[in-house]
Design an enzyme around this catalytic site. Structure first.
Site, PDB file in Angstrom:
ATOM      1  N   GLU A 213       2.022   0.325 -12.193  1.00  0.00           N
ATOM      2  CA  GLU A 213       2.405   1.658 -12.731  1.00  0.00           C
ATOM      3  C   GLU A 213       1.839   2.781 -11.846  1.00  0.00           C
ATOM      4  O   GLU A 213       1.450   3.832 -12.338  1.00  0.00           O
ATOM      5  CB  GLU A 213       1.924   1.843 -14.176  1.00  0.00           C
ATOM      6  CG  GLU A 213       2.339   0.746 -15.122  1.00  0.00           C
ATOM      7  CD  GLU A 213       3.724   0.925 -15.731  1.00  0.00           C
ATOM      8  OE1 GLU A 213       4.304   2.012 -15.621  1.00  0.00           O
ATOM      9  OE2 GLU A 213       4.224  -0.060 -16.308  1.00  0.00           O
TER      10      GLU A 213
HETATM   11  C1  LIG Z   1       1.508  -8.581 -11.536  1.00  0.00           C
HETATM   12  C2  LIG Z   1       2.358  -7.450 -11.039  1.00  0.00           C
HETATM   13  C3  LIG Z   1       3.459  -7.040 -11.777  1.00  0.00           C
HETATM   14  C4  LIG Z   1       4.277  -6.013 -11.308  1.00  0.00           C
HETATM   15  N1  LIG Z   1       5.409  -5.664 -12.022  1.00  0.00           N
HETATM   16  C5  LIG Z   1       6.287  -4.793 -11.459  1.00  0.00           C
HETATM   17  C6  LIG Z   1       7.556  -4.542 -12.095  1.00  0.00           C
HETATM   18  O1  LIG Z   1       7.871  -5.062 -13.177  1.00  0.00           O
HETATM   19  N2  LIG Z   1       8.431  -3.720 -11.474  1.00  0.00           N
HETATM   20  C7  LIG Z   1       8.146  -3.116 -10.279  1.00  0.00           C
HETATM   21  O2  LIG Z   1       8.980  -2.378  -9.766  1.00  0.00           O
HETATM   22  N3  LIG Z   1       6.941  -3.313  -9.656  1.00  0.00           N
HETATM   23  C8  LIG Z   1       6.024  -4.145 -10.212  1.00  0.00           C
HETATM   24  N4  LIG Z   1       4.820  -4.385  -9.589  1.00  0.00           N
HETATM   25  C9  LIG Z   1       4.510  -3.702  -8.346  1.00  0.00           C
HETATM   26  C10 LIG Z   1       3.433  -2.640  -8.464  1.00  0.00           C
HETATM   27  O3  LIG Z   1       3.944  -1.513  -9.113  1.00  0.00           O
HETATM   28  C11 LIG Z   1       2.898  -2.349  -7.039  1.00  0.00           C
HETATM   29  O4  LIG Z   1       2.108  -3.463  -6.677  1.00  0.00           O
HETATM   30  C12 LIG Z   1       2.100  -1.073  -6.955  1.00  0.00           C
HETATM   31  O5  LIG Z   1       2.942   0.036  -7.099  1.00  0.00           O
HETATM   32  C13 LIG Z   1       1.334  -0.926  -5.637  1.00  0.00           C
HETATM   33  O6  LIG Z   1       2.136  -1.206  -4.516  1.00  0.00           O
HETATM   34  P1  LIG Z   1       1.621  -2.252  -3.423  1.00  0.00           P
HETATM   35  O7  LIG Z   1       1.150  -3.445  -4.146  1.00  0.00           O
HETATM   36  O8  LIG Z   1       2.676  -2.422  -2.407  1.00  0.00           O
HETATM   37  O9  LIG Z   1       0.350  -1.581  -2.752  1.00  0.00           O
HETATM   38  P2  LIG Z   1       0.304  -0.512  -1.511  1.00  0.00           P
HETATM   39  O10 LIG Z   1       1.268   0.558  -1.791  1.00  0.00           O
HETATM   40  O11 LIG Z   1       0.496  -1.307  -0.255  1.00  0.00           O
HETATM   41  O12 LIG Z   1      -1.153  -0.002  -1.624  1.00  0.00           O
HETATM   42  C14 LIG Z   1      -2.292  -0.696  -1.069  1.00  0.00           C
HETATM   43  C15 LIG Z   1      -3.520   0.217  -1.217  1.00  0.00           C
HETATM   44  O13 LIG Z   1      -3.303   1.426  -0.469  1.00  0.00           O
HETATM   45  C16 LIG Z   1      -3.450   2.547  -1.338  1.00  0.00           C
HETATM   46  N5  LIG Z   1      -2.494   3.570  -0.921  1.00  0.00           N
HETATM   47  C17 LIG Z   1      -1.152   3.460  -0.748  1.00  0.00           C
HETATM   48  N6  LIG Z   1      -0.619   4.624  -0.388  1.00  0.00           N
HETATM   49  C18 LIG Z   1      -1.640   5.513  -0.341  1.00  0.00           C
HETATM   50  C19 LIG Z   1      -1.740   6.902  -0.023  1.00  0.00           C
HETATM   51  N7  LIG Z   1      -0.679   7.650   0.254  1.00  0.00           N
HETATM   52  N8  LIG Z   1      -2.953   7.474  -0.034  1.00  0.00           N
HETATM   53  C20 LIG Z   1      -4.063   6.773  -0.357  1.00  0.00           C
HETATM   54  N9  LIG Z   1      -4.035   5.462  -0.679  1.00  0.00           N
HETATM   55  C21 LIG Z   1      -2.843   4.842  -0.659  1.00  0.00           C
HETATM   56  C22 LIG Z   1      -3.165   2.025  -2.728  1.00  0.00           C
HETATM   57  O14 LIG Z   1      -3.743   2.838  -3.715  1.00  0.00           O
HETATM   58  C23 LIG Z   1      -3.777   0.646  -2.654  1.00  0.00           C
HETATM   59  O15 LIG Z   1      -5.165   0.734  -2.893  1.00  0.00           O
HETATM   60  C24 LIG Z   1       3.967  -5.381 -10.073  1.00  0.00           C
HETATM   61  C25 LIG Z   1       2.833  -5.771  -9.346  1.00  0.00           C
HETATM   62  C26 LIG Z   1       2.039  -6.788  -9.809  1.00  0.00           C
HETATM   63  C27 LIG Z   1       0.860  -7.202  -8.982  1.00  0.00           C
END
Ligand SMILES: Cc1cc2nc3c(=O)[nH]c(=O)nc-3n(C[C@H](O)[C@H](O)[C@H](O)COP(=O)(O)OP(=O)(O)OC[C@H]3O[C@@H](n4cnc5c(N)ncnc54)[C@H](O)[C@@H]3O)c2cc1C
Length: 604
Positions: free
Chosen positions: A414
């Protein structure tokens, strides 16, 4: 479950519609917020249905769910549908119950004993179904909502892609109109989609003509839809998480949700609701964990006595309860605000989508605050619950071990907590620029007050009566937050967006302010004395310490030398206070927790 009956319809929105993020510029009166104590009998009855369902029908299956028996998830969702729990937020015209957000909050909260089935439930009823509730046209609502209300069809929300997580608009999934103009052909993949193992309906985001982010309702039965195997996760193992593949999927043009090119409005506004709902789930989990930890502490003996008799264990229980009280105050206050705003929407009006965007985005700041505060409160509570269990808390037979792993996801999905912290000042600026929030006027007012050296601090406020000192210090925290934000803007101007540490500090000040204010307003509404007041005082004492550190560090990053010293003097002046006796307060609160065998207030 023998005693759970189908629920009656009803419920109403409450309270005056507050100005979104208005807590930053002016104080609120206790009678203007919704609190857990305001829940009516009908709402509590629905909450009880959810609680009974969680305990009696989900709990016995948790082990199997944890081992991937997702057929139970489907059966349990259908059973929840029979009980009316899936229909709470679906309008009555589409076979829903059309109830308010306060009721929806209570349902999510009461499902906490269901462990990660709560994630399954939340993805279906929240981010899966609500895009159709708020942005669907009447035909789409007629086709999908009745089936989603019963659980005949199960929903999921598909935004994330392998290379597009936080940068959700960077997705590569494409939608191309077919030559006959009847379908969009979707190609791409969506990663980590909750409920994807069994969902019938996916709200999928894809770009039309390469750049127009658009939401589509995609049925699992459409040709070219497939999913991966289940992914192996750290926690919430009872929920289904897979990759969704879209391979030349023909989606009828009628299944475009809202408008082509407006998908990001849906994605972000539904996430706003999802964020605050996540906090409601976190609240329920905190209450469960306090009960589990308290009962363990009362039964575990060391040195010849229950560990619950040791002050350091009591101190933990009191801190867990105080933070949970603050979270509860915040979650229900926000529910009341959403209710006031969403109740103005005419769901079948031609511009229903636009109305929904306006109503939901009003509280985007509060939604992000709920998400960050809720997930971090849960992390604190679950960590202390494990600690109270000692080595047993590390063992899989004890439910705190699972709860500890399950809690961790909340800071990630989220919108990560970093992204939500960055969203808070960004949204504040956006609302200010659009003339929706008088932040500049408030900044000017505070600068003038501070320059005039007006007598600030507890003695300077015109408040007396219960929690008067806390109210005065909250007013000064508001001044301090405005001062720090104003100095940051003055120093960095357009470059402030690159100063993430400062932006996060401004967000943290806003979070602490909203938490403290919600807490004290709730306690005042409840009479301003007794356990409510003790919980509020204990929370505010810790929160003010955090505010002081955040403000000092932020100022040190903005100014130096004599100017910095002058500003640090203002911080001291604004937060001047006699330390409260947290030992005595903590013991008092802990006694109430031990007597209750858990979170000590009636809404438990
Ligand atoms: C169990 C699970 C269920 C999920 N369910 C859904 C679902 O139903 N539908 C859906 O659409 N998605 C879903 N997700 C996806 C989830 O919303 C994403 O994992 C989340 O938005 C973070 O994206 P990412 O994992 O690619 O991390 P990244 O975006 O790669 O982030 C990695 C790190 O970098 C930081 N970061 C990224 N950008 C910035 C910035 N601009 N400035 C500072 N820090 C930054 C982040 O805070 C984090 O600490 C799910 C994920 C999991 C693990």
């Amino acid at each position: 479950m023998a005693d759970a009956q189908p629920m009656p319809a009803g419920g109403e929105a409450r309270g005056r519609k507050p100005l979104g993020a208005g807590f930053l510029v002016e104080a609120t009166a206790p009678e203007d917020i919704f609190t857990a104590e305001d829940l009516n009998e009908e709402q509590k009855m629905i909450g009880q249905v959810a609680r009974d369902f969680a305990w009696q029908e989900v709990r016995p299956l948790i082990e199997e769910l944890e081992h991937g028996h997702h057929e139970h998830s489907v059966a349990l969702l259908r059973r929840a549908g029979e009980l009316g729990l899936l229909a709470v937020e679906i309008p009555a015209a589409y076979e829903g119950l059309g109830l308010d957000k306060a009721t929806a909050t209570l349902v999510v909260e009461k499902l906490a004993p269901a462990g990660s089935f709560g994630v399954t439930f939340g993805a279906h009823t929240g981010i899966g179904t609500l895009p159709i509730v708020y942005f669907g046209n009447p035909e789409q609502k007629r086709r999908y909502l009745p089936k989603l209300a019963t659980g005949e069809w199960i929903a999921a929300y598909a935004l994330t892609e392998p290379d597009a997580g936080s940068d959700a608009l960077g997705g590569k999934t494409r939608a191309v109109l077919s030559p006959d103009g009847k379908h969009y052909i979707l190609n791409g993949q969506k990663q980590w989609i909750t409920n994807s193992g069994f969902a019938d309906v996916f709200v999928v985001y894809a770009k039309v003509d390469g750049d127009k982010m658009t939401a589509f309702i995609v049925e699992r039965s459409f040709p070219g839809v497939s999913v991966s195997e289940e992914v192996r996760k750290m926690g919430i193992k009872g929920s289904s998480t897979r990759t969704l593949y879209l391979n030349d999927v023909p989606v009828p043009v009628e299944n475009v949700l809202h408008e082509v090119g407006k998908g990001h409005h849906i994605a972000f506004n539904i996430l706003n609701i999802g964020r605050w709902k996540l906090a409601a789930g976190n609240l329920g989990a905190c209450k469960e964990l306090i009960a589990v930890a308290t009962q363990y502490a009362q039964s575990r003996k060391q040195f010849g006595q229950p560990i619950a008799s040791f002050p350091l264990i009591q101190q933990k229980l009191a801190a867990m309860a105080a933070r949970t009280y603050a979270l509860e105050a915040m979650v229900y206050r926000t529910a009341g605000a959403f209710d006031a705003s969403l109740s103005e929407i005419d769901g079948d009006a031609p511009d229903a989508g636009r109305q929904a965007i306006a109503a939901i985005s009003e509280y985007a700041v509060e939604a992000s605050i709920n998400k960050v505060f809720g997930s971090e409160t849960l992390d604190f509570v679950v960590d202390e619950a494990v600690q109270i269990h000692g080595g047993y808390g590390y063992m899989q037979e004890y439910e705190v071990e699972r709860a500890y792993r399950d809690a961790r996801i909340n800071r990630i999905f989220e919108g990560t907590n970093e992204i939500n912290r960055l969203l808070i000042p960004r949204e504040l600026m956006r609302r200010t620029m659009k003339g929706q929030l008088p932040l500049m006027q408030a900044l000017t007012r505070v600068q003038k007050e501070l320059a005039e050296m007006a007598p600030l601090g507890p003695a300077g406020e015109a408040v007396s009566g219960p929690l008067a000192e806390e109210q005065a210090l909250i007013a000064n925290t508001r001044r301090l937050g405005l001062m720090v934000a104003g100095l940051a803007v003055q120093k960095y101007m357009q470059q402030l967006e690159h100063e993430q540490e400062l932006l996060a500090a401004i967000a943290d000040l806003a979070i602490e302010l909203y938490a403290m204010e919600s807490t004290v307003l709730r306690a005042l509404k409840a009479g301003g004395n007794g356990l409510h007041a003790d919980l509020a005082r204990l929370f505010v004492a810790g929160s003010l310490d955090r505010v002081e550190i955040i403000a000092r560090n932020a100022l040190a990053a903005i100014e130096r030398g004599d100017t910095l010293q002058v500003q640090l003097g203002v911080v001291r002046r604004l937060l001047r206070r006699e330390p409260v006796n947290r030992v005595a307060l903590g013991r008092h609160v802990a006694r109430a927790v031990l007597e209750a065998g858990g979170y000590p207030l009636a809404t438990r």
